[in-house]
Write a protein that holds these residues in place. Structure first.
Motif, mmCIF file in Angstrom:
data_model
loop_
_atom_site.group_PDB
_atom_site.id
_atom_site.type_symbol
_atom_site.label_atom_id
_atom_site.label_comp_id
_atom_site.label_asym_id
_atom_site.label_seq_id
_atom_site.Cartn_x
_atom_site.Cartn_y
_atom_site.Cartn_z
ATOM 1 N N SER A 187 0.815 -1.222 0.000
ATOM 2 C CA SER A 187 0.000 0.000 0.000
ATOM 3 C C SER A 187 0.846 1.270 0.000
ATOM 4 N N LYS A 188 2.080 1.186 0.492
ATOM 5 C CA LYS A 188 2.911 2.381 0.646
ATOM 6 C C LYS A 188 4.056 2.490 -0.358
ATOM 7 N N CYS A 189 4.303 1.424 -1.115
ATOM 8 C CA CYS A 189 5.451 1.399 -2.022
ATOM 9 C C CYS A 189 4.981 1.092 -3.440
ATOM 10 N N PRO A 190 4.729 2.103 -4.258
ATOM 11 C CA PRO A 190 4.170 1.890 -5.596
ATOM 12 C C PRO A 190 5.014 0.994 -6.502
ATOM 13 N N ARG A 191 6.333 1.070 -6.404
ATOM 14 C CA ARG A 191 7.169 0.227 -7.258
ATOM 15 C C ARG A 191 7.079 -1.239 -6.828
ATOM 16 N N LEU A 192 7.009 -1.486 -5.545
ATOM 17 C CA LEU A 192 6.767 -2.850 -5.062
ATOM 18 C C LEU A 192 5.402 -3.326 -5.526
ATOM 19 N N ARG A 193 4.420 -2.446 -5.472
ATOM 20 C CA ARG A 193 3.067 -2.801 -5.916
ATOM 21 C C ARG A 193 3.086 -3.238 -7.382
ATOM 22 N N SER A 194 3.820 -2.513 -8.220
ATOM 23 C CA SER A 194 3.905 -2.874 -9.640
ATOM 24 C C SER A 194 4.529 -4.250 -9.823
ATOM 25 N N LEU A 195 5.564 -4.537 -9.044
ATOM 26 C CA LEU A 195 6.241 -5.830 -9.123
ATOM 27 C C LEU A 195 5.276 -6.959 -8.758
ATOM 28 N N LEU A 196 4.619 -6.834 -7.609
ATOM 29 C CA LEU A 196 3.714 -7.900 -7.153
ATOM 30 C C LEU A 196 2.513 -8.045 -8.080
ATOM 31 N N ASP A 197 1.991 -6.939 -8.555
ATOM 32 C CA ASP A 197 0.869 -7.012 -9.496
ATOM 33 C C ASP A 197 1.263 -7.763 -10.763
ATOM 34 N N GLU A 198 2.462 -7.497 -11.263
ATOM 35 C CA GLU A 198 2.921 -8.170 -12.480
ATOM 36 C C GLU A 198 3.142 -9.658 -12.242
ATOM 37 N N MET A 199 3.693 -10.013 -11.087
ATOM 38 C CA MET A 199 3.861 -11.428 -10.770
ATOM 39 C C MET A 199 2.508 -12.126 -10.676
ATOM 40 N N LEU A 200 1.522 -11.454 -10.123
ATOM 41 C CA LEU A 200 0.186 -12.037 -10.035
ATOM 42 C C LEU A 200 -0.404 -12.254 -11.427
ATOM 43 N N VAL A 201 -0.267 -11.275 -12.308
ATOM 44 C CA VAL A 201 -0.767 -11.414 -13.684
ATOM 45 C C VAL A 201 -0.088 -12.591 -14.376
ATOM 46 N N LEU A 202 1.225 -12.718 -14.201
ATOM 47 C CA LEU A 202 1.962 -13.814 -14.831
ATOM 48 C C LEU A 202 1.513 -15.172 -14.284
ATOM 49 N N ALA A 203 1.293 -15.244 -12.977
ATOM 50 C CA ALA A 203 0.841 -16.501 -12.366
ATOM 51 C C ALA A 203 -0.553 -16.867 -12.858
ATOM 52 N N GLU A 204 -1.431 -15.877 -12.967
ATOM 53 C CA GLU A 204 -2.776 -16.138 -13.480
ATOM 54 C C GLU A 204 -2.724 -16.594 -14.932
ATOM 55 N N ALA A 205 -1.859 -15.991 -15.715
ATOM 56 C CA ALA A 205 -1.725 -16.388 -17.118
ATOM 57 C C ALA A 205 -1.207 -17.815 -17.250
ATOM 58 N N ALA A 206 -0.467 -18.279 -16.236
ATOM 59 C CA ALA A 206 0.045 -19.657 -16.242
ATOM 60 C C ALA A 206 -0.972 -20.652 -15.710
ATOM 61 N N GLY A 207 -2.177 -20.165 -15.377
ATOM 62 C CA GLY A 207 -3.239 -21.063 -14.940
ATOM 63 C C GLY A 207 -3.396 -21.211 -13.453
ATOM 64 N N LEU A 208 -2.753 -20.325 -12.665
ATOM 65 C CA LEU A 208 -2.825 -20.445 -11.217
ATOM 66 C C LEU A 208 -3.844 -19.507 -10.583
ATOM 67 N N GLY A 209 -4.610 -18.788 -11.404
ATOM 68 C CA GLY A 209 -5.612 -17.877 -10.862
ATOM 69 C C GLY A 209 -6.737 -18.629 -10.163
ATOM 70 N N LYS A 210 -7.385 -17.964 -9.237
ATOM 71 C CA LYS A 210 -8.529 -18.568 -8.565
ATOM 72 C C LYS A 210 -9.658 -18.755 -9.548
ATOM 73 N N GLN A 211 -10.570 -19.657 -9.250
ATOM 74 C CA GLN A 211 -11.684 -19.935 -10.150
ATOM 75 C C GLN A 211 -12.440 -18.672 -10.462
ATOM 76 N N GLY A 212 -12.738 -18.488 -11.732
ATOM 77 C CA GLY A 212 -13.500 -17.321 -12.151
ATOM 78 C C GLY A 212 -12.632 -16.179 -12.586
ATOM 79 N N GLN A 213 -11.302 -16.271 -12.340
ATOM 80 C CA GLN A 213 -10.405 -15.189 -12.773
ATOM 81 C C GLN A 213 -9.896 -15.468 -14.186
#
Length: 213
Positions: A187-213
């Protein structure tokens, strides 16, 4: 499925993967692996990043690799052109430079601005009481703690004043990251937020997203 995380030191090797997982895993349908690969400082990472990335992304185990993510402190490397002085300029140039060098769709580079210790400063409660009492107001925006007194240097000065000991990155870093709430840092570090958001997108694209995502 796993990420391969390129890092430049022992603290990042030990402390950052579990810290990232505490943010990522609740947002995925199954825990994600994070395999740290430590380089001997930023010069080796910059020199070998393309060769090492290709090994993981195109080698025999490539089917189990979501992406290779490399992480450096923005403070320290001397790869930036001399005319680039601001954190934003150096971040963007360095990111583009290393991603172009690797030239692979599943490689991402990020910087901690200005060091990973900025993430710790987002949550004063993780520090000893004596250190907490003398934390300066500027920690309210951790990623703006700059090249003049970067986060690890600031912490070293605070530790010396408060408890008459140096801030030992390898010794204290792992303990502090174990206490740090990744949602607070996010919440306080925008560059960290960008990193984690991108890792989440990559993980979801690899099929690890929760159902419905």
């Amino acid at each position: 499925m796993k990420f391969v995380l390129f890092v430049e030191g022992q603290t990042e090797q030990k402390a950052i993967p579990p810290f990232f997982k505490r943010w990522l895993d609740p947002r995925l349908r199954q825990p994600v692996g994070i395999n740290p690969v430590r380089f001997e400082g930023w010069p080796e990472l910059v020199e070998d990043v393309d060769r090492k990335a290709q090994f993981y992304l195109e080698g025999p185990a490539r089917g189990n690799v979501i992406a290779v993510v490399s992480l450096l402190d923005l403070y320290g490397p001397t790869i930036y052109p001399a005319h680039l002085q601001s954190a934003t300029q150096r971040y963007q140039w360095g990111k583009e430079h290393l991603e172009r060098k690797v030239n692979h769709g599943r490689f991402r580079h990020f910087f901690a601005v200005h060091e990973t210790e900025a993430w710790l400063l987002s949550q004063p409660e993780v520090f000893p009481e004596g250190v907490r009492r003398i934390l300066p107001k500027k920690i309210e925006v951790p990623e703006q703690i700059n090249f003049n007194e970067p986060p690890a240097c600031l912490l070293n000065n605070l530790y010396r004043r408060a408890i008459q000991k140096s801030y030992k990155k390898v010794v204290y870093g792992g303990l502090l990251f174990g206490k740090l709430d990744p949602d607070v840092a996010y919440s306080k570090c925008p560059r960290l937020r960008s990193l984690l958001d991108e890792m989440l997108v990559l993980a979801e694209a690899a099929g690890l997203g929760k159902q419905g995502q």
